[in-house]
Design an enzyme around this catalytic site. Structure first.
Site, PDB file in Angstrom:
ATOM      1  CB  SER A 135      -1.144  12.755 -33.125  1.00 47.80           C
ATOM      2  OG  SER A 135      -0.573  12.727 -34.405  1.00 47.80           O
ATOM      3  CE  LYS A 161       2.873  12.458 -33.860  1.00 48.36           C
ATOM      4  NZ  LYS A 161       3.388  11.142 -33.450  1.00 48.36           N
ATOM      5  CE  LYS A 163       1.036  11.693 -37.728  1.00 47.41           C
ATOM      6  NZ  LYS A 163       2.094  10.703 -37.493  1.00 47.41           N
ATOM      7  CG  ASP A 188       5.399  11.798 -36.708  1.00 48.55           C
ATOM      8  OD1 ASP A 188       6.399  11.505 -37.414  1.00 48.55           O
ATOM      9  OD2 ASP A 188       4.627  10.941 -36.238  1.00 48.55           O
ATOM     10  CD  GLU A 213       6.822  10.820 -33.788  1.00 46.26           C
ATOM     11  OE1 GLU A 213       6.250  11.758 -33.202  1.00 46.26           O
ATOM     12  OE2 GLU A 213       6.311   9.700 -33.917  1.00 46.26           O
ATOM     13  CG  ASP A 238       7.159   6.308 -34.714  1.00 42.80           C
ATOM     14  OD1 ASP A 238       7.158   5.097 -34.452  1.00 42.80           O
ATOM     15  OD2 ASP A 238       6.111   6.910 -35.047  1.00 42.80           O
ATOM     16  CE  LYS A 262       3.771   5.239 -32.976  1.00 44.70           C
ATOM     17  NZ  LYS A 262       3.809   5.488 -34.434  1.00 44.70           N
ATOM     18  N   GLY A 290       1.358   6.272 -30.423  1.00 45.50           N
ATOM     19  CA  GLY A 290       0.062   5.630 -30.593  1.00 45.50           C
ATOM     20  C   GLY A 290      -0.157   5.201 -32.027  1.00 45.50           C
TER      21      GLY A 290
HETATM   22  O1  SMG Z   1      -2.693   7.131 -31.667  1.00 48.56           O
HETATM   23  O2  SMG Z   1      -3.076   9.242 -31.342  1.00 48.56           O
HETATM   24  C1  SMG Z   1      -2.628   8.309 -32.005  1.00 48.56           C
HETATM   25  C2  SMG Z   1      -1.956   8.643 -33.308  1.00 48.56           C
HETATM   26  C3  SMG Z   1      -0.562   9.083 -33.109  1.00 48.56           C
HETATM   27  O3  SMG Z   1       0.395  10.223 -34.941  1.00 48.56           O
HETATM   28  C4  SMG Z   1       0.212   9.173 -34.407  1.00 48.56           C
HETATM   29  N1  SMG Z   1       0.687   8.014 -34.898  1.00 48.56           N
HETATM   30  O4  SMG Z   1       3.731   8.071 -36.726  1.00 48.56           O
HETATM   31  O5  SMG Z   1       3.361   8.451 -34.682  1.00 48.56           O
HETATM   32  C5  SMG Z   1       2.946   8.164 -35.798  1.00 48.56           C
HETATM   33  C6  SMG Z   1       1.480   7.938 -36.090  1.00 48.56           C
HETATM   34  C7  SMG Z   1       1.315   6.607 -36.702  1.00 48.56           C
HETATM   35  C8  SMG Z   1      -0.075   6.258 -37.018  1.00 48.56           C
HETATM   36  S1  SMG Z   1      -0.484   6.704 -38.574  1.00 48.56           S
HETATM   37  C9  SMG Z   1      -1.948   5.964 -38.905  1.00 48.56           C
HETATM   38 MG    MG Z   2       5.389   8.882 -35.609  1.00 44.15          MG
END
Ligand code: SMG
Ligand code: MG
Length: 369
Positions: A135, A161, A163, A188, A213, A238, A262, A290
């Protein structure tokens, strides 16, 4: 079984680089680490809460109070015959699912170690390796983004992925897609858009994404159903799916084509496994998300991702993507085929490096029966 001793700590473990989402930045892992002891064995769990209430309503401070004052005393009073019983011990507790999950994970690990069974085997896992991706946070500009993605592709990640947020969505996604036409790509938004931005989100349909996402509000299901009808790309929920009931509502309303599970977000592995089964039945693929966990939480995620309907790559990257040094002696490394190997040792298989864990612990309590 009666739990004899519970140790809870709150930690701060810096990331190798800041992680920026559509709405906030994380500089370090601020989890709670739970250790349960009974019958001469112990189990470890991680409640991967953030420093502030930006992803969900929980924070390290709220989870710390919940864990010490409510959850640990409830668990010390209870008698549990299987890890699934922890869910029932906490049914009276509203919300606070990540804090609950920290204890639930530790119970699975404890039973696994006592019974000599790996967590994957206990959960019904069917794979020895799980497909993973990485991500990528919001970057200062497209050039920086291409550099970061390039380094991950070189390292062997075959799914990325991005953001996204308004002003950082169409162009960065286009740039990555044009540079890597065959990369498995998804985005996401962490709840930053509203339904009246549907036309803008529909432009993402051009980039052959696996999924989009959580574009809309963290607690929405209804508007996501409306939005899904206007997109070709599957929506993946999510934040909105915090329980098996929420998954059922989303499936019934056709609010998404994919669900990110998750286990921490839904209160633990018991609920996560129920959602997995429900989605398999409905033909909805799932993948493991994650929360930038330490090796303790990551091991639970890897075990869960070995279940059959986890058919898309997880946000479960190798330990070195997150930390210079992890709190376990068994860090996860990326295999050449963009997978992580599922531990086969009893419980999660995580070997906690207690001296190093102590060095990143801000506060610790011990509770006994
Ligand atoms: O654990 O590799 C990881 C991060 C994956 O992008 C990730 N998590 O919304 O899916 C999500 C975000 C939430 C964590 S933000 C600190
Ligand atoms: Mg997410």
């Amino acid at each position: 079984m009666k739990i004899e001793r519970i140790e809870i700590r709150r930690i701060e473990l810096p990331f190798v680089a800041p992680f920026e989402t559509s709405g906030w930045r994380e500089l370090a892992n601020h989890s709670l680490i739970v250790r349960l002891q009974a019958e001469g064995a112990e189990g470890w769990g991680e409640a991967p809460v953030g420093a502030g209430p930006w992803y969900n309503e929980e924070t390290q401070a709220t989870a710390w109070v919940m864990a010490r004052q409510i959850l640990a005393p409830m668990l010390l009073e209870a008698s549990i015959a299987r890890p699934e019983d922890v869910d029932a011990v906490f049914t009276r507790v509203r919300g606070n699912r990540m804090a609950r999950a920290g204890f639930e994970f530790a119970a699975w690990d404890l039973f696994g170690r006592l019974e000599g069974r790996s967590l994957s085997a206990m959960l019904g896992g069917t794979r020895a390796q799980v497909d993973v991706g990485v991500s990528v946070g919001v970057q200062p500009d497209i050039e920086a983004l291409l550099r970061v993605v390039s380094a991950y592709v070189e390292a062997g990640y075959r799914r990325v992925k991005l953001k996204i947020k308004p002003g950082w969505d169409i162009e960065p996604t286009r740039a990555v897609r044009e540079t890597w036409p065959n990369l498995r790509l998804q985005v996401d938004a962490n709840s930053i858009y509203s339904l009246d931005q549907a036309d803008q989100l529909a432009q993402l349909d051009a980039f052959d994404l696996l999924l989009i996402e959580q574009p809309l509000a963290h607690d929405d299901i209804v508007d996501h159903a409306k939005l899904q009808r206007r997109l070709r790309t599957p929506i993946c929920l999510d934040e909105s799916i915090v329980s098996p009931e929420h998954a059922r509502w989303a499936i019934e309303l056709q609010a998404c084509g994919v669900i990110n599970i998750k286990p921490s977000r839904v209160g633990g592995l018991t609920a996560a496994r129920q959602i997995h089964a429900m989605c398999a039945e409905a033909g909805i693929p799932v993948w493991c998300g994650g929360m930038l966990e330490t090796g303790i939480g990551r091991a639970a995620n890897v075990a869960l991702a070995s279940l059959p309907n986890f058919s898309l790559p997880g946000d479960i990257s190798a330990s070195d993507r997150y930390f210079q040094r992890d709190v376990v002696r068994s860090p996860f490394v990326l295999n050449a085929d963009s997978t992580l190997s599922v531990p086969t040792a009893p419980g999660t298989g995580a070997e906690v490096d207690e001296a190093f864990l102590d060095s990143v612990t801000l506060e610790k309590v011990d509770l006994t029966r």
